[in-house]
Design an enzyme around this catalytic site. Structure first.
Site, mmCIF file in Angstrom:
data_model
loop_
_atom_site.group_PDB
_atom_site.id
_atom_site.type_symbol
_atom_site.label_atom_id
_atom_site.label_comp_id
_atom_site.label_asym_id
_atom_site.label_seq_id
_atom_site.Cartn_x
_atom_site.Cartn_y
_atom_site.Cartn_z
ATOM 1 N N HIS A 1 -4.328 -8.140 -3.389
ATOM 2 C CA HIS A 1 -4.322 -7.115 -2.342
ATOM 3 C C HIS A 1 -4.875 -7.634 -1.020
ATOM 4 C CE1 HIS A 1 -4.452 -3.219 -0.438
ATOM 5 N NE2 HIS A 1 -5.693 -3.463 -0.080
ATOM 6 N N ASP B 1 -4.294 -0.290 -3.417
ATOM 7 C CA ASP B 1 -4.340 0.798 -2.433
ATOM 8 C C ASP B 1 -3.270 1.856 -2.730
ATOM 9 O OD1 ASP B 1 -6.425 -0.526 -1.295
ATOM 10 O OD2 ASP B 1 -5.649 -0.466 0.749
ATOM 11 N N HIS C 1 -0.916 4.409 -0.567
ATOM 12 C CA HIS C 1 -1.878 5.341 0.038
ATOM 13 C C HIS C 1 -1.438 6.807 -0.085
ATOM 14 C CE1 HIS C 1 -5.057 2.845 1.475
ATOM 15 N NE2 HIS C 1 -4.279 2.096 2.223
ATOM 16 N N ASP D 1 0.820 -1.208 0.000
ATOM 17 C CA ASP D 1 0.000 0.000 0.000
ATOM 18 C C ASP D 1 0.863 1.270 0.000
ATOM 19 O OD1 ASP D 1 -1.590 -2.150 0.580
ATOM 20 O OD2 ASP D 1 -2.753 -1.141 2.142
ATOM 21 N N ASN E 1 -8.852 -2.498 -2.559
ATOM 22 C CA ASN E 1 -10.186 -2.071 -2.141
ATOM 23 C C ASN E 1 -10.331 -0.548 -2.160
ATOM 24 O OD1 ASN E 1 -8.378 -2.361 0.228
ATOM 25 N ND2 ASN E 1 -10.123 -1.560 1.385
ATOM 26 N N HIS E 2 -9.223 0.181 -2.057
ATOM 27 C CA HIS E 2 -9.310 1.641 -2.095
ATOM 28 C C HIS E 2 -9.339 2.199 -3.509
ATOM 29 C CE1 HIS E 2 -9.170 3.210 2.070
ATOM 30 N NE2 HIS E 2 -8.732 1.986 2.317
#
Length: 291
Positions: free
Chosen positions: A238, A157, A130, A128, A189-190
């Protein structure tokens, strides 16, 4: 050559000026650039436009584009990528028109990829990000650009929470255009529209660009593959494992209009949302409500 791009509401004259690209993004042919200019100036039939200014049916038109038409879209060079990296380090932003063209071109490439990408050789798997530009630049500084020595799997992500998700995803898409076989981006999922609305990426796109770019990003994200298999040995996704086989996942469709069966939805949910646990034997439903 006929290209279908987003129809922008606004000043057509300014938009035409924006198509005089600098050295970041280049056209393979003057014919391709001229075709887009004709479209924006109204010399070709424009697509229907929805209330939010995004062309209705864009997804269908992208699917119908022949692979050979990708060569008419903007390409990037190593020189242009290194220039963008240097400017991003200084806090500069990729111009709107360059960003839009990069996303559209990357989307066409993603459409041609399988839902499970097989890779072989030396591969770096990146977790991730982010929106952390510092982490992304550290990885590039440590391992070099994709294709120099390593292939890369960015395992979802990429966006939300951090302040520089736009810069990271645009750089990843540029790298995908430059070395498509050395860059793989898994869906996380993001990269879901609901998550981006709550955890920051939507607001970042609106603050730095506009709604059209955000919608274009969401279309691109819907085409991200679900997983990768490295050297026929390592399965990279993920989230977590799922009730099915790799062939089952490979058969799951992608895109904003994809029709999934209930079993396929359950598999994708597990792939994107499940978490590991040291205290659970086998599996149990996540306390988050999904996965």
């Amino acid at each position: 050559l006929k290209l279908q791009f987003l129809y922008f509401i606004g000043n057509m004259k300014a938009l035409s000026r924006g198509l005089r690209l600098g050295s970041r993004v280049r056209w393979h042919s003057e014919e391709a650039r001229a075709a887009v200019l004709r479209h924006f100036r109204g010399e070709e039939n424009r697509p229907d436009v929805g209330a939010n200014g995004v062309a209705v049916g864009m997804e269908k038109r992208l699917r119908e584009m022949a692979p050979r038409e990708v060569t008419g879209l903007p390409c990037v060079t190593r020189e242009s990528i290194e220039r963008v990296l240097a400017e991003v380090r200084e806090g500069r932003r990729v111009p709107l028109m360059d960003a839009m063209q990069t996303i559209m071109a990357a989307t066409l490439i993603l459409q041609q990829e399988p839902s499970v990408k097989k890779m072989s050789g030396d591969v770096v798997v990146v977790g991730d990000l982010h929106g952390s530009l510092g982490d992304f630049l550290h990885i590039i500084d440590t391992y070099g650009l994709p294709g120099d020595r390593y292939q890369f799997v960015f395992n979802g992500d990429i966006v939300d929470r951090g302040n520089n998700a736009c810069e990271i995803i645009l750089l990843l898409f540029m790298l995908k255009l430059y070395t498509p076989n050395a860059v793989h981006i898994n869906q996380g999922n993001h990269e879901d529209k609901t998550c981006t609305m709550y955890y920051g990426f939507f607001h970042e796109c609106i603050a730095k660009y506009n709604m059209q770019l955000y919608e274009c990003m969401m279309t691109a994200f819907s085409w991200l593959p679900y997983a990768a298999v490295v050297n026929d040995y390592v399965f990279v996704c993920h989230g977590g494992l799922f009730d099915g086989t790799i062939d089952d996942i490979a058969a799951v469709p992608r895109g904003t209009g994809a029709q999934l069966t209930m079993k396929q939805r359950d598999m994708v949910t597990d792939l994107l949302w499940s978490d590991p646990s040291d205290s659970v034997e086998n599996w149990q439903h996540s306390g988050r409500g999904v996965g």
